[in-house]
Scaffold this motif. Structure first.
Motif, PDB file in Angstrom:
ATOM      1  N   ALA A 164      55.617 -53.995  61.750  1.00  0.00           N
ATOM      2  CA  ALA A 164      55.857 -54.894  62.875  1.00  0.00           C
ATOM      3  C   ALA A 164      55.801 -54.130  64.187  1.00  0.00           C
ATOM      4  O   ALA A 164      55.204 -54.583  65.167  1.00  0.00           O
ATOM      5  CB  ALA A 164      57.213 -55.585  62.698  1.00  0.00           C
ATOM      6  N   THR A 165      56.402 -52.931  64.193  1.00  0.00           N
ATOM      7  CA  THR A 165      56.422 -52.133  65.415  1.00  0.00           C
ATOM      8  C   THR A 165      55.004 -51.741  65.833  1.00  0.00           C
ATOM      9  O   THR A 165      54.621 -51.869  67.000  1.00  0.00           O
ATOM     10  CB  THR A 165      57.263 -50.863  65.177  1.00  0.00           C
ATOM     11  OG1 THR A 165      58.583 -51.285  64.846  1.00  0.00           O
ATOM     12  CG2 THR A 165      57.305 -50.009  66.412  1.00  0.00           C
ATOM     13  N   LEU A 166      54.241 -51.292  64.833  1.00  0.00           N
ATOM     14  CA  LEU A 166      52.854 -50.911  65.114  1.00  0.00           C
ATOM     15  C   LEU A 166      52.084 -52.085  65.699  1.00  0.00           C
ATOM     16  O   LEU A 166      51.309 -51.943  66.653  1.00  0.00           O
ATOM     17  CB  LEU A 166      52.198 -50.465  63.799  1.00  0.00           C
ATOM     18  CG  LEU A 166      50.770 -49.963  63.881  1.00  0.00           C
ATOM     19  CD1 LEU A 166      50.752 -48.591  64.504  1.00  0.00           C
ATOM     20  CD2 LEU A 166      50.132 -49.914  62.493  1.00  0.00           C
ATOM     21  N   VAL A 167      52.325 -53.263  65.130  1.00  0.00           N
ATOM     22  CA  VAL A 167      51.556 -54.437  65.533  1.00  0.00           C
ATOM     23  C   VAL A 167      52.035 -54.964  66.885  1.00  0.00           C
ATOM     24  O   VAL A 167      51.245 -55.513  67.662  1.00  0.00           O
ATOM     25  CB  VAL A 167      51.661 -55.526  64.435  1.00  0.00           C
ATOM     26  CG1 VAL A 167      50.992 -56.806  64.883  1.00  0.00           C
ATOM     27  CG2 VAL A 167      51.032 -55.020  63.149  1.00  0.00           C
ATOM     28  N   ASP A 168      53.317 -54.784  67.201  1.00  0.00           N
ATOM     29  CA  ASP A 168      53.861 -55.327  68.452  1.00  0.00           C
ATOM     30  C   ASP A 168      53.121 -54.797  69.671  1.00  0.00           C
ATOM     31  O   ASP A 168      52.715 -55.557  70.550  1.00  0.00           O
ATOM     32  CB  ASP A 168      55.358 -54.974  68.570  1.00  0.00           C
ATOM     33  CG  ASP A 168      56.208 -55.899  67.704  1.00  0.00           C
ATOM     34  OD1 ASP A 168      55.655 -56.880  67.175  1.00  0.00           O
ATOM     35  OD2 ASP A 168      57.403 -55.628  67.557  1.00  0.00           O
ATOM     36  N   ILE A 188      64.025 -55.654  72.950  1.00  0.00           N
ATOM     37  CA  ILE A 188      65.279 -56.273  72.506  1.00  0.00           C
ATOM     38  C   ILE A 188      65.053 -57.081  71.239  1.00  0.00           C
ATOM     39  O   ILE A 188      65.789 -56.966  70.247  1.00  0.00           O
ATOM     40  CB  ILE A 188      65.826 -57.209  73.612  1.00  0.00           C
ATOM     41  CG1 ILE A 188      66.005 -56.457  74.926  1.00  0.00           C
ATOM     42  CG2 ILE A 188      67.069 -57.942  73.152  1.00  0.00           C
ATOM     43  CD1 ILE A 188      67.339 -55.863  75.133  1.00  0.00           C
ATOM     44  N   MET A 189      64.002 -57.887  71.261  1.00  0.00           N
ATOM     45  CA  MET A 189      63.718 -58.736  70.112  1.00  0.00           C
ATOM     46  C   MET A 189      63.495 -57.922  68.841  1.00  0.00           C
ATOM     47  O   MET A 189      64.023 -58.238  67.772  1.00  0.00           O
ATOM     48  CB  MET A 189      62.457 -59.554  70.365  1.00  0.00           C
ATOM     49  CG  MET A 189      62.712 -60.886  70.999  1.00  0.00           C
ATOM     50  SD  MET A 189      61.124 -61.684  71.313  1.00  0.00           S
ATOM     51  CE  MET A 189      60.289 -61.498  69.752  1.00  0.00           C
ATOM     52  N   SER A 190      62.667 -56.876  68.978  1.00  0.00           N
ATOM     53  CA  SER A 190      62.315 -56.143  67.763  1.00  0.00           C
ATOM     54  C   SER A 190      63.517 -55.373  67.234  1.00  0.00           C
ATOM     55  O   SER A 190      63.663 -55.212  66.024  1.00  0.00           O
ATOM     56  CB  SER A 190      61.150 -55.206  68.030  1.00  0.00           C
ATOM     57  OG  SER A 190      61.535 -54.237  68.964  1.00  0.00           O
ATOM     58  N   SER A 191      64.407 -54.909  68.112  1.00  0.00           N
ATOM     59  CA  SER A 191      65.587 -54.197  67.613  1.00  0.00           C
ATOM     60  C   SER A 191      66.459 -55.113  66.774  1.00  0.00           C
ATOM     61  O   SER A 191      66.977 -54.705  65.732  1.00  0.00           O
ATOM     62  CB  SER A 191      66.412 -53.646  68.786  1.00  0.00           C
ATOM     63  OG  SER A 191      65.602 -52.823  69.565  1.00  0.00           O
ATOM     64  N   ILE A 197      53.620 -64.531  70.130  1.00  0.00           N
ATOM     65  CA  ILE A 197      52.437 -63.747  69.739  1.00  0.00           C
ATOM     66  C   ILE A 197      52.877 -62.515  68.942  1.00  0.00           C
ATOM     67  O   ILE A 197      52.337 -62.205  67.876  1.00  0.00           O
ATOM     68  CB  ILE A 197      51.671 -63.290  71.006  1.00  0.00           C
ATOM     69  CG1 ILE A 197      51.275 -64.489  71.868  1.00  0.00           C
ATOM     70  CG2 ILE A 197      50.515 -62.388  70.634  1.00  0.00           C
ATOM     71  CD1 ILE A 197      49.957 -65.089  71.556  1.00  0.00           C
ATOM     72  N   MET A 198      53.884 -61.817  69.480  1.00  0.00           N
ATOM     73  CA  MET A 198      54.333 -60.587  68.824  1.00  0.00           C
ATOM     74  C   MET A 198      54.818 -60.854  67.411  1.00  0.00           C
ATOM     75  O   MET A 198      54.486 -60.134  66.470  1.00  0.00           O
ATOM     76  CB  MET A 198      55.495 -59.986  69.602  1.00  0.00           C
ATOM     77  CG  MET A 198      55.079 -59.015  70.658  1.00  0.00           C
ATOM     78  SD  MET A 198      56.557 -58.454  71.542  1.00  0.00           S
ATOM     79  CE  MET A 198      57.654 -58.007  70.219  1.00  0.00           C
TER      80      MET A 198
END
Lengths: 469, 469
Positions: free
Chosen positions: B445-449, A325-328, B325-326
């Motif tokens: 960001a997605t890769l790192v999450d 949810i956060m990343s979206s 953290i993310m």
């Protein structure tokens, strides 16, 4: 490939010739090369950089010097004997000289200024008086001016007399003899095409476009773009011609703007130096500031999560979707903010368009959020099916559909909020007089993260109260 | 302020004059204004746009037309009577005409091509044959060429004969009379300075810099930047001069590059149209693709979280720090990737520098992560103190220090991983032949999450196994 081969040929030739230590041969070789090739040689053979510059004809040395990196320029000036430095600085066009000097520490600047001829020193010091990023810093005082009553023939003889030292004769400036004010400019083409005894006053169209010395360099770049000129005059408040700016400087301005904006969008202060040349601790300093600010703001997410700790305890399944949810929200927010930053930088969007932008982004947010919401919901349905048949561990339990609704609806809300804040933030920053590019992707993501959590847990509470919560 | 006043004066004047419907007066008024002001009028009064263009001297109309937005250009062409369209298209410089035509649907293109003079049609069709973003598309065939045996006087008479139709006479090209090959170019300044009976061959320096028609436009922009020219010749593989490219086109190339890169960094496909002009569903289409890809990848975070569901159940406190953290990993990753994208675009970093970049980023990551880690650890200490004294609810319990170590150490790992992958991804993409700008902030960001979560829970397991877990 062929370019690479040519380049290797150049390097080999250079190595052979530099090894001879025959100054005359080295000089001849260097004077035969293109300016950009000599710059390549300097970058490739830093040990010889001062020697290369010292061994070239001085006007070519200055052309090479002005396209080198600041750090190479500094090293070369340190290594050159001071009479060579003086020659080089005097040969540099005034604007490039100012550009170089302004980057130096005050003590070094003072020493170097002494080396410049009195006349040139006056020019340099006056250019240094204009604000950074102003048109004044780009001006060169080397232009050709004539009076309106001059004939075409007289203009040519003026050019022959003065053009040696002038940066461009592509445009000739016409000055009022009594007041010294700028009257008009004329392209050399129109002078060449006219009969020799024609008066300049007959050739003028009165449509002069002038810049002010305090104008922003970016503004100048826009004026060049829209008016198809190779040089523009710069005047003071009394319309007195101070100097001219040439279009080639605009390419450097555009590059600098590009670098600064991209670095800001990535959440760094503008480096102002090439990545590999900046000292390690300056690099860290430029980066850590924003990271700390963002980190401290992101701590609010920990506060928000702590607030919902009881809900998570009761339904661990909720925590599983928190990162998604956060990343979206963050992704849709960065997308919207960069779109708006770019459109504002290009002059496609102005502050008064805010409502049109907001309306577009509300509908965009609903659509984009809707699409992601449906995908999210389907994902949970598929996983439930797999769990139900024992393929994977059952985490959702009986309430899988309510969880699906929670995730889907939250996505709509979070993405809508992301696009909205991402698009409005750059406009608000601009309204407040700040640089919109500061509303970087990380900045927007942070803003959206905290609110995204609140949206998610509120929706969850709505759907699952009395059931899981 | 004064500019605004002037502009309002312009608008008022225009409204008064257009209301008279006196064609002669309108024409005189429009011919007296600056090109950029007329463009402003067209943007301000879209109802009159075709009328404005139709009522100007045709060479001025073409100057205005070429700086308008594509959508305004299309509308004007639709509204103009076809004899006016023909006049306008024929008057446009070949490169701008090609630029406009290539954006049109095939059917419209076919109709318009018919309106162009046979000679001009040949030029236009040949320009349309070069790949988009190639130098060929920017070429204009309007240049002045002479032979090496010509005298200065002969050059001037050539210019007087041909320069009317030529875009620039600032540079004159020298062609081999027998083979038609490009020999050299010479600035008009050097011609003016020379004695009239001097032969051109005596003025040449043999340092010609030419572009190839298939070269990338960005490459051309670099060549202009490094070589201080106002125009460059474009040749084919046999060194035959096809046309020239002028520096003013480079400002447009730089702007386009800027827009594309920023949009890609923000995770959108390049829009290729102004934000407010692109149709709503095209906008959605350009945006939703990347969002879906990112969303599907982010689903891996749900998988990772589900894998750690038992740990979360046992120690809900762990889930509290997941967003923090993310996002720290994401922020440091976007920072690193934009720095590297920008440095590569500016030519400051090349692929062979990868190890220098990697070494810098490893140390940067350790430092930045270390600083955030210490802040995170201190935050937990302070909260523990507040909890201990009953100010807020106690979530950390006895193990607050171990939780602090977990969060602190995870931050070092996650930030290190963020800077590393953020910096290497653009270089890997370039190595694979893709555009580095695609390694957008959201992508990194997605890769790192996902990896960030794994790092965090692994560290937690290490510290808290047998205690909380």
């Amino acid at each position: 490939m062929s370019l690479q081969l040519e380049q290797e040929g150049l390097y080999e030739q250079f190595e052979r010739i530099i090894a001879t230590e025959d100054k005359l041969q080295i000089r001849d070789f260097l004077n035969d090369q293109k300016i950009s090739d000599v710059a390549d040689l300097i970058n490739e053979y830093p040990d010889f950089e001062a020697q290369i510059v010292a061994n070239m004809a001085i006007h070519r040395a200055s052309s090479v010097f002005k396209i080198l990196d600041l750090s190479a320029q500094k090293r070369i000036i340190r290594e050159l004997p001071s009479f060579k430095t003086a020659e080089l600085l005097n040969e540099l066009p005034a604007d490039d000289r100012t550009d170089f000097l302004e980057e130096l520490p005050k003590e070094v600047l003072r020493d170097l200024i002494k080396l410049i001829d009195p006349d040139e020193r006056k020019v340099t010091l006056s250019l240094l008086g204009y604000p950074e990023d102003s048109v004044g810093r780009l001006m060169t005082p080397d232009y050709v001016y004539v009076y309106a009553h001059n004939t075409v023939e007289e203009v040519f003889s003026t050019i022959r007399k003065f053009a040696k030292s002038s940066e461009t004769v592509d445009v000739i400036y016409i000055i009022d003899e009594a007041t010294g004010e700028l009257v008009d400019d004329i392209r050399i083409r129109d002078v060449i095409l006219a009969a020799p005894d024609k008066r300049i006053s007959d050739l003028l169209d009165g449509r002069v476009i002038a810049l002010h010395a305090t104008d922003d360099q970016e503004h100048a770049s826009q004026v060049f773009k829209m008016n198809n000129r190779v040089a523009l005059p710069v005047t003071d408040n009394n319309n007195i011609l101070l100097g001219i700016v040439t279009i080639d400087d605009m390419l450097w301005v555009a590059n600098e703007e590009y670098s600064e904006d991209i670095q800001k969008i990535g959440g760094t202060e503008a480096l102002d130096e090439p990545y590999l040349e900046i000292s390690f601790f300056r690099l860290i300093k430029k980066r850590v500031g924003w990271l700390i600010v963002l980190f401290l703001s992101e701590m609010l997410t920990a506060t928000a999560m702590a607030y919902f700790a009881d809900e998570i305890q009761k339904a661990v399944v909720l925590s599983i979707f928190v990162p998604l949810i956060m990343s979206s929200g963050g992704n849709s927010g960065s997308q919207a903010s960069t779109l708006i930053i770019q459109a504002m930088a290009m002059g496609e969007i102005h502050l008064q368009d805010w409502w049109r932008v907001m309306r577009r982004e509300i509908f965009s947010g609903l659509w984009l959020g809707g699409i992601l919401g449906v995908i999210g919901f389907l994902r949970i349905c598929i996983w439930h099916f797999l769990m139900h048949h024992g393929v994977i561990q059952d985490l959702y339990g009986e309430q899988w559909m309510l969880i699906g609704f929670t995730v889907g609806l939250s996505l709509v809300g979070v993405v809508l909020w992301g696009t909205l804040s991402g698009s409005m933030l750059p406009m608000i920053l601009k309204k407040l007089g700040a640089d919109p590019a500061v509303s970087s992707a990380p900045f927007v993501a942070t803003l959206v993260d905290v609110t995204g959590l609140i949206i998610y847990f509120s929706v969850a509470y709505m759907f699952l109260r009395g059931i899981l919560l």
